[in-house]
Design an enzyme around this catalytic site. Structure first.
Site, mmCIF file in Angstrom:
data_model
loop_
_atom_site.group_PDB
_atom_site.id
_atom_site.type_symbol
_atom_site.label_atom_id
_atom_site.label_comp_id
_atom_site.label_asym_id
_atom_site.label_seq_id
_atom_site.Cartn_x
_atom_site.Cartn_y
_atom_site.Cartn_z
ATOM 1 N N LYS A 35 0.709 -1.416 -0.059
ATOM 2 C CA LYS A 35 -0.231 0.296 -0.431
ATOM 3 C C LYS A 35 0.250 1.025 -0.452
ATOM 4 O O LYS A 35 0.478 2.207 -0.372
ATOM 5 C CB LYS A 35 -1.291 -0.023 1.008
ATOM 6 C CG LYS A 35 -1.932 1.045 1.222
ATOM 7 C CD LYS A 35 -2.368 1.091 2.847
ATOM 8 C CE LYS A 35 -1.993 0.955 4.339
ATOM 9 N NZ LYS A 35 -1.276 2.088 4.936
ATOM 10 N N THR A 36 1.945 1.418 0.868
ATOM 11 C CA THR A 36 2.540 2.562 1.117
ATOM 12 C C THR A 36 3.276 2.932 -0.389
ATOM 13 O O THR A 36 3.463 3.577 -0.936
ATOM 14 C CB THR A 36 3.594 2.544 2.289
ATOM 15 O OG1 THR A 36 2.437 1.897 2.944
ATOM 16 C CG2 THR A 36 3.745 3.548 2.191
ATOM 17 N N ASP A 220 -3.960 8.390 2.714
ATOM 18 C CA ASP A 220 -3.937 7.037 3.452
ATOM 19 C C ASP A 220 -5.077 6.632 4.057
ATOM 20 O O ASP A 220 -5.612 7.345 4.859
ATOM 21 C CB ASP A 220 -2.212 7.005 4.145
ATOM 22 C CG ASP A 220 -1.399 5.578 4.223
ATOM 23 O OD1 ASP A 220 -1.506 4.681 3.680
ATOM 24 O OD2 ASP A 220 -0.952 6.348 4.779
ATOM 25 N N GLU A 221 -4.495 5.174 3.978
ATOM 26 C CA GLU A 221 -5.907 4.710 5.137
ATOM 27 C C GLU A 221 -7.012 5.472 5.218
ATOM 28 O O GLU A 221 -7.632 5.334 6.265
ATOM 29 C CB GLU A 221 -5.397 4.914 6.846
ATOM 30 C CG GLU A 221 -3.872 4.470 6.727
ATOM 31 C CD GLU A 221 -4.087 2.457 6.829
ATOM 32 O OE1 GLU A 221 -5.221 1.991 7.068
ATOM 33 O OE2 GLU A 221 -2.743 2.454 7.584
ATOM 34 N N GLN A 251 -9.695 -3.777 7.275
ATOM 35 C CA GLN A 251 -8.712 -3.566 8.093
ATOM 36 C C GLN A 251 -10.006 -1.977 9.253
ATOM 37 O O GLN A 251 -8.976 -1.703 9.436
ATOM 38 C CB GLN A 251 -7.444 -3.004 7.371
ATOM 39 C CG GLN A 251 -7.367 -4.487 7.009
ATOM 40 C CD GLN A 251 -5.186 -3.669 7.136
ATOM 41 O OE1 GLN A 251 -4.772 -3.319 8.269
ATOM 42 N NE2 GLN A 251 -5.143 -4.057 5.477
ATOM 43 N N ARG A 611 -0.766 -9.842 10.616
ATOM 44 C CA ARG A 611 0.899 -9.302 11.446
ATOM 45 C C ARG A 611 2.102 -9.824 10.607
ATOM 46 O O ARG A 611 2.875 -9.698 10.852
ATOM 47 C CB ARG A 611 0.080 -8.411 12.693
ATOM 48 C CG ARG A 611 -0.730 -7.437 12.924
ATOM 49 C CD ARG A 611 -0.495 -6.269 12.013
ATOM 50 N NE ARG A 611 -1.557 -6.732 10.905
ATOM 51 C CZ ARG A 611 -1.262 -6.132 9.640
ATOM 52 N NH1 ARG A 611 -0.274 -4.662 9.286
ATOM 53 N NH2 ARG A 611 -2.029 -5.856 9.097
#
Length: 726
Positions: A35-36, A220-221, A251, A611
């Site tokens: 994503k980043t 973002d997010e 998420q 995670r």
DNA sequence: CTGACGAACTTTTTT
DNA sequence: AGTTCGTCAG
């Protein structure tokens, strides 16, 4: 133009997102899907290939950490300074806009940012001054209500009277709170966002300027945006459709604080010509972990739909451990960590994730007794410490005398003989005349009628603040801080406090001076001609509130990481323990009878599982002492949602801490071979080094005879003794 | 103004 | 259970 470095390393979906033409873009990025990376490369693409000037790029994140990382990675990729880019948190950017346009935002130039504990104090005081019973009107609840309204963009004056008493009262409090903040020049976190929205909405020229200025807006997010944040984004990109958002509906775990997962759906309505790209290839976890996580999250309704996959193998199954009680759970986890470390693993690759902070204790104790270094996330941060907040309050008063929250905080800290009575009188005057406490204090002094002692004390305080202000004119920031810390006698106060943590507090104050010395105006401030007139002190103070402490200095130690599932979002670990997976705990009791909240818990479970890179252990206890009560929780429903083929139960043979009657062999159990061999050198926490002479029994009943150098021959229970293989 | 005692709580948290 | 918070007495 060399574009290979920007797109070569990307997969097809990532590349499609990065190189998409300017249009509304919704990138659904699963956990661990890069994503980043997509955001960073997208920005790089615009600058390098499309020639978009860096200063006309805006990227908004939720945490300072994310902003920092993005900035760093862009600099690394492009080998340029990312200084001119506007990268920051929603709050940080809103703050920047408000400072620049304070007047148009109807704020005093010296407005100060309150953190939530400041806000709570203000509300408590307000309730007291309105003679409201705290038992009936809990300050926390009022705070929650006010913030919730602001998150929705609702002012007190917008709320229609429904005739409901409760609501009417809350609105009254909300309105009084607004007035108090305006009078004091105080802005809470939610207010930053709301004001920034109103600033753009109500000032055509300002809006036009920033619409023009930002040629690309990145978010973002996105699934964590609340109503007002999304409204702000829409204003900014209105008619230009230059918005690129990255998020993952699976998420979204912050619904309870106003995040609107629906914004993802609205996005598609509001920007009809948008494009959706899904990133589903996962680069983090093994196949078993991903398949299990996919199955769990599939139980949620109304998802955008996404299935993670990986090119790497299945890896080992998820290990499930049913502990007898929470002690046994901690013991099991810590033993597994010890063998991981013995096998050469790094402690920093290990995380223990739990639903609520209260669960950390048992693990801390076990880690402590085995001498395993660990770090607990969460808790008080540097700028939230009382001594630091006191010092900051003095600084704030020098900058803005009408900051009531700060005034109240330090008027009698250190104690200078201004008691409750005097303070009450000041408050009354302030309330009756609708002025700040500072103004009220002066009025009280001039109108007289106080006892000489109280009058002198109050006068001394006012003089002190004025003097701090005049004495610090022209000084460097850190010199100002230093002078204030000393003259306020805070240092002296904590030096006297030999009892508990006085020394540490003094050190913290010294650290504050140091932080001021290191404070880099340029790093906080997007360098710009408009910003020249901002006071460095105000920037420092705002930064303290907005960035309460990214002081993760002790990262250098190799530590086991303990944190809540929430704070684990965005992180990854080779070895993850998901603990306390029980009904009532996870999902938490308060969520079980609400479908929406239960789904959020499930997303939290999904976040937790994803995670893990290589190994995932899930544990639950059959008996748990919680809030002083013994409970016998059922295993979490989420466990049933994991298909058996991805999970294997770990069974130590008859556990010592488990009564023999409860022992029931289960299918699919794994036996654990002994870690020790005859003649092996081991070390014990208390007895030191020794050599293994004999072994007996197995599993939790395994006993071991060791010849210790110092204390001679001893028999030990393996599962109890803390032994290290040398 | 401190210290002590009792009551009332305990999901998650960034900004 | 453990902590925090508010009240009361000294």
């Amino acid at each position: 133009m060399d574009v290979t470095s920007i797109i070569d390393s990307l997969n097809d979906a990532q590349r499609a997102a990065v190189t998409a033409p300017s249009q509304p873009m919704l990138v659904l990025a699963g956990a661990g899907s890069g994503k980043t990376r997509v955001l960073v490369h997208r920005i790089a693409w615009q600058i390098q290939v499309l020639g978009v000037p860096a200063h006309s790029i805006l990227a908004v994140t939720f945490t300072n950490k994310a902003a920092k990382e993005m900035r760093g990675r862009i600099e690394e990729l492009l080998n340029i300074s990312a200084q001119p880019l506007w990268i920051g948190t929603f709050h940080g950017i809103a703050h920047r806009l408000l400072r620049r346009h304070a007047k148009q935002a109807k704020l005093p130039e010296t407005f100060q940012v309150m953190d939530s504990s400041d806000q709570l104090r203000v509300i408590k005081r307000l309730l007291a001054s309105l003679n409201l019973d705290e038992a009936k009107w809990p300050a926390k609840q009022m705070l929650w209500y006010i913030n919730a309204q602001k998150d929705e963009g609702v002012r007190a004056r917008h709320i229609a009277d429904s005739g409901d008493m409760l609501q009417r009262q809350m609105v009254t409090i909300y309105r009084a709170y607004e007035e108090l903040c305006d009078r004091s020049g105080l802005v809470d976190f939610a207010e930053l966002l709301l004001r920034a929205h109103e600033l753009l909405r109500d000032n055509e020229d300002v809006l036009a300027f920033y619409q023009q200025r930002f040629r690309q807006v990145h978010v973002d997010e996105f699934q964590d945006t609340n109503t007002i944040q999304y409204a702000w984004l829409r204003l900014l990109t209105q008619g230009k459709d230059n918005i690129f958002v990255v998020g993952d509906d699976d998420q979204s775990i912050y619904g309870w604080r106003g995040a609107k997962i629906e914004n993802i759906y609205s996005f598609q309505k509001h920007y009809p010509n948008h494009q959706v790209i899904k990133l589903e290839q996962n680069y983090r976890s093994t196949g078993n972990i991903l398949k299990a996580a996919n199955k769990v999250i599939a139980n949620n309704d109304g998802r955008m739909g996404k299935e993670l996959w990986t090119e790497s193998g299945d890896g080992e199954p998820i290990a499930l451990y049913a502990a007898f009680n929470e002690q046994d759970e901690a013991h099991f986890v810590v033993e597994r960590i010890r063998s991981w470390v013995n096998d050469g693993g790094m402690r920093s690759d290990v995380a223990i994730l739990y639903r609520s902070n209260a669960q950390s204790r048992q693990f801390e104790e076990k880690l402590m007794t085995t001498g395993t270094p660990y770090r607990v996330y969460g808790g008080l941060r540097f700028f939230e410490r009382a001594e630091i907040k006191n010092a900051l309050a003095y600084l704030r008063l020098t900058s803005n005398r009408h900051d009531d929250a700060s005034f109240e905080r330090v008027i009698n800290t250190p104690t200078r003989g201004i008691g409750a009575k005097t303070l009450d009188e000041i408050r009354n005057i302030a309330r009756d005349r609708a002025v700040s406490l500072w103004t009220a204090a002066i009025a009280l002094l001039t109108q007289g009628g106080m006892s000489a002692r109280a009058g002198n004390a109050l006068d001394a305080f006012l003089i002190l603040i004025k003097q701090l202000d005049t004495d610090t004119v022209g000084l460097e920031l850190f010199e100002k801080v230093q002078l204030v810390v000393e003259k306020s006698q805070l240092i002296e106060l904590y030096k006297k406090d030999k009892a508990d943590k006085g020394e540490e507090k003094v050190e913290n104050l010294e650290e504050l001076v140091n932080a001021a010395r290191l404070f880099d105006k340029a790093s906080v401030q997007m360098v710009d001609e408009n910003d020249a007139n901002l006071s460095e002190l105000d920037m420092f103070l705002a930064n303290a509130a907005l960035e309460a402490g990214d002081m993760q200095g002790d990262d250098f130690d190799d530590c086991v990481q303990l944190m809540t599932l929430h704070s684990a979002k965005g992180l990854e670990f080779k070895l993850v323990f998901l603990v306390g997976v029980e009904e009532g705990l996870f999902p938490s009791q308060q969520s079980v009878d609400d479908v929406g909240r239960l789904e959020e818990e499930r997303r939290l479970c999904y976040v937790g599982m994803t995670r893990a890179m290589q190994h995932l252990y899930i544990t639950y206890a059959e008996s748990r002492r919680l809030y002083g009560r013994e409970s016998y929780p059922r295993p979490s429903r989420f466990l049933r949602e994991i298909p058996a083929e991805h999970m294997q139960e770990v069974r130590l043979r008859a556990s010592v801490s488990r009564p023999a009657t409860v022992v029931k062999p289960r299918s699919g159990s794994i036996q654990m071979p002994s870690r020790y061999k005859l003649g092996q050198r081991v070390s014990h926490v208390k007895f030191g080094e020794g050599v293994v002479l004999q072994l007996e029994g197995e599993g939790a009943q395994e006993r071991i005879q060791i010849n210790f150098k110092q204390v001679g021959i001893k028999w030990l229970i393996v599962s109890m003794a803390q032994l290290d293989v040398l």
